[in-house]
Scaffold this motif. Structure first.
Motif, PDB file in Angstrom:
ATOM      1  N   ALA A  91      -8.920  -8.280  12.385  1.00  0.00           N
ATOM      2  CA  ALA A  91      -8.568  -6.934  11.919  1.00  0.00           C
ATOM      3  C   ALA A  91      -7.514  -6.332  12.835  1.00  0.00           C
ATOM      4  O   ALA A  91      -7.305  -6.795  13.952  1.00  0.00           O
ATOM      5  N   ASP A 105      -9.356  -4.011   8.198  1.00  0.00           N
ATOM      6  CA  ASP A 105      -9.628  -5.425   7.972  1.00  0.00           C
ATOM      7  C   ASP A 105      -8.657  -6.000   6.948  1.00  0.00           C
ATOM      8  O   ASP A 105      -8.448  -7.201   6.901  1.00  0.00           O
ATOM      9  N   SER A 106      -8.086  -5.116   6.146  1.00  0.00           N
ATOM     10  CA  SER A 106      -7.137  -5.500   5.114  1.00  0.00           C
ATOM     11  C   SER A 106      -5.917  -4.592   5.245  1.00  0.00           C
ATOM     12  O   SER A 106      -6.054  -3.412   5.568  1.00  0.00           O
ATOM     13  N   THR A 107      -4.747  -5.131   4.993  1.00  0.00           N
ATOM     14  CA  THR A 107      -3.524  -4.324   5.133  1.00  0.00           C
ATOM     15  C   THR A 107      -2.779  -4.248   3.806  1.00  0.00           C
ATOM     16  O   THR A 107      -1.577  -4.435   3.742  1.00  0.00           O
ATOM     17  N   THR A 108      -3.530  -3.935   2.761  1.00  0.00           N
ATOM     18  CA  THR A 108      -2.888  -3.743   1.468  1.00  0.00           C
ATOM     19  C   THR A 108      -2.067  -2.456   1.514  1.00  0.00           C
ATOM     20  O   THR A 108      -2.225  -1.631   2.423  1.00  0.00           O
ATOM     21  N   ASP A 111      -4.360   0.493   1.673  1.00  0.00           N
ATOM     22  CA  ASP A 111      -4.956   0.684   3.000  1.00  0.00           C
ATOM     23  C   ASP A 111      -3.975   1.367   3.948  1.00  0.00           C
ATOM     24  O   ASP A 111      -4.335   2.286   4.680  1.00  0.00           O
TER      25      ASP A 111
END
Length: 138
Positions: A91, A105-108, A111
């Motif tokens: 992350a 934890d996600s880099t969309t 996000d």
């Protein structure tokens, strides 16, 4: 092998991992910069946002050991916000401004936009005197 030679060998051995981590953190900071530019919504770019990579002011070793923070100043019009980020268990974990923290934890795109909007609200609250504690975005 002397202690000095051992230090040099360890630094060389882990150079690729350090450089990959630095590239990932700088790419994250660049993506956050772009998210801040579009945080006002589609077709409403914030043109007065700039990004300036800087060595982390708390870093006491160079090159930065694996797991260290990487930093950038984000200029948001009339103010600047220091954002520090590092990789932890897959992350991106970071800090910004006066006590703001995050873990993504996600880099969309969604996000990053959520983080950008939270950062803007927090900084607005700091300057407006409406907030004394920083938000934590998880």
């Amino acid at each position: 092998m002397s202690e000095f030679d051992e230090l040099q060998a360890v630094i060389r051995r882990h150079a690729d991992a350090r450089q990959a981590e630095q590239r990932a953190c700088e790419a994250f900071l660049n993506a956050l910069y772009h998210a801040l530019r579009t945080a006002s919504g589609p077709g409403l770019p914030l043109n007065n946002v700039t990004l300036e990579f800087r060595p982390d002011p708390d870093l006491r070793l160079r090159p930065a050991p694996t797991g260290s923070f990487h930093a950038a100043w984000l200029r948001l019009g009339l103010c600047e916000v220091l954002v520090r980020v590092r990789r932890s268990d897959g992350a991106f974990v970071g800090e910004y401004g006066s006590g703001g923290t995050f873990r993504l934890d996600s880099t969309t795109e969604d996000d990053l936009l959520a983080l950008a909007r939270t950062l803007l609200r927090h900084v607005t609250g700091v300057y407006g005197g409406a907030t004394t504690t920083a938000p934590h975005l998880n």
